[in-house]
Design a protein around this motif. Structure first.
Motif, PDB file in Angstrom:
ATOM      1  N   GLY A  42       0.819  -1.212   0.000  1.00 43.39           N
ATOM      2  CA  GLY A  42       0.000   0.000   0.000  1.00 43.39           C
ATOM      3  C   GLY A  42       0.847   1.253   0.000  1.00 43.39           C
ATOM      4  N   LYS A  43       1.888   1.257   0.835  1.00 44.84           N
ATOM      5  CA  LYS A  43       2.794   2.408   0.881  1.00 44.84           C
ATOM      6  C   LYS A  43       3.489   2.610  -0.460  1.00 44.84           C
ATOM      7  N   ALA A  44       3.910   1.511  -1.083  1.00 47.03           N
ATOM      8  CA  ALA A  44       4.578   1.598  -2.386  1.00 47.03           C
ATOM      9  C   ALA A  44       3.623   2.161  -3.432  1.00 47.03           C
ATOM     10  N   ALA A  45       2.360   1.727  -3.393  1.00 52.29           N
ATOM     11  CA  ALA A  45       1.371   2.224  -4.348  1.00 52.29           C
ATOM     12  C   ALA A  45       1.131   3.713  -4.158  1.00 52.29           C
ATOM     13  N   VAL A  46       1.042   4.164  -2.910  1.00 47.87           N
ATOM     14  CA  VAL A  46       0.840   5.589  -2.632  1.00 47.87           C
ATOM     15  C   VAL A  46       2.038   6.399  -3.101  1.00 47.87           C
ATOM     16  N   GLU A  47       3.244   5.923  -2.813  1.00 48.86           N
ATOM     17  CA  GLU A  47       4.454   6.630  -3.244  1.00 48.86           C
ATOM     18  C   GLU A  47       4.534   6.704  -4.766  1.00 48.86           C
ATOM     19  N   GLN A  48       4.173   5.610  -5.437  1.00 43.99           N
ATOM     20  CA  GLN A  48       4.183   5.592  -6.898  1.00 43.99           C
ATOM     21  C   GLN A  48       3.160   6.586  -7.444  1.00 43.99           C
ATOM     22  N   HIS A  49       2.000   6.642  -6.816  1.00 44.80           N
ATOM     23  CA  HIS A  49       0.959   7.571  -7.234  1.00 44.80           C
ATOM     24  C   HIS A  49       1.445   9.019  -7.103  1.00 44.80           C
ATOM     25  N   PHE A  50       2.046   9.353  -5.957  1.00 45.00           N
ATOM     26  CA  PHE A  50       2.538  10.705  -5.764  1.00 45.00           C
ATOM     27  C   PHE A  50       3.688  11.037  -6.711  1.00 45.00           C
ATOM     28  N   ALA A  51       4.515  10.054  -7.039  1.00 40.00           N
ATOM     29  CA  ALA A  51       5.602  10.277  -8.003  1.00 40.00           C
ATOM     30  C   ALA A  51       5.030  10.597  -9.382  1.00 40.00           C
ATOM     31  N   ARG A  52       3.989   9.865  -9.763  1.00 41.66           N
ATOM     32  CA  ARG A  52       3.341  10.139 -11.062  1.00 41.66           C
ATOM     33  C   ARG A  52       2.693  11.516 -11.072  1.00 41.66           C
ATOM     34  N   LEU A  53       2.054  11.872  -9.967  1.00 41.16           N
ATOM     35  CA  LEU A  53       1.448  13.203  -9.881  1.00 41.16           C
ATOM     36  C   LEU A  53       2.497  14.297 -10.014  1.00 41.16           C
ATOM     37  N   ALA A  54       3.623  14.123  -9.346  1.00 39.81           N
ATOM     38  CA  ALA A  54       4.701  15.111  -9.426  1.00 39.81           C
ATOM     39  C   ALA A  54       5.242  15.223 -10.851  1.00 39.81           C
ATOM     40  N   GLN A  55       5.389  14.072 -11.513  1.00 43.84           N
ATOM     41  CA  GLN A  55       5.874  14.066 -12.895  1.00 43.84           C
ATOM     42  C   GLN A  55       4.883  14.778 -13.814  1.00 43.84           C
ATOM     43  N   GLN A  56       3.606  14.498 -13.659  1.00 41.32           N
ATOM     44  CA  GLN A  56       2.587  15.145 -14.483  1.00 41.32           C
ATOM     45  C   GLN A  56       2.560  16.648 -14.228  1.00 41.32           C
ATOM     46  N   GLN A  57       2.703  17.045 -12.964  1.00 42.67           N
ATOM     47  CA  GLN A  57       2.697  18.471 -12.629  1.00 42.67           C
ATOM     48  C   GLN A  57       3.895  19.169 -13.259  1.00 42.67           C
TER      49      GLN A  57
END
Length: 104
Positions: A42-57
């Motif tokens: 779950g933590k890995a999924a959340v971190e991956q999600h935030f990394a993708r959000l940062a990349q998109q931003q």
């Protein structure tokens, strides 16, 4: 008349009782609710999600800034050319865009 008074009393009493029961029930449920800590997956999924959000931003910001820079460069060029043309005309000279100079 007594029958009507009894019915009204029962309705008021049952309404108050229902309200109290609902509050007690809500408190009992809310006290039992607790979130479990995230698992490693779950933590890995959340971190991956935030990394993708940062990349998109970042990509969105770069696109926006690039568009603004292009527009600003175009506007500056137009204003410079208009200024030079007016200045050259004011001094009774002709403006050459390629060399960006005034000549007679």
């Amino acid at each position: 008349m007594i029958h009507k008074l009894m019915t009204t009393t029962r309705v008021n009493y049952s309404g108050k009782l229902a309200l109290i029961a609902a509050l007690i029930f809500a408190l009992a449920i809310s006290s039992q609710v607790s979130a479990e800590p995230l698992s490693a997956d779950g933590k890995a999924a959340v971190e991956q999600h935030f990394a993708r959000l940062a990349q998109q931003q970042e990509m969105s910001d770069e696109q926006l800034i690039g568009g603004i820079e292009t527009t600003l460069d175009t506007q500056i060029t137009q204003v410079e050319q208009r200024f030079m043309k007016e200045t050259c005309t004011k001094h009774q000279r002709h403006y050459d865009r390629q060399s960006q100079t005034c000549y007679e």
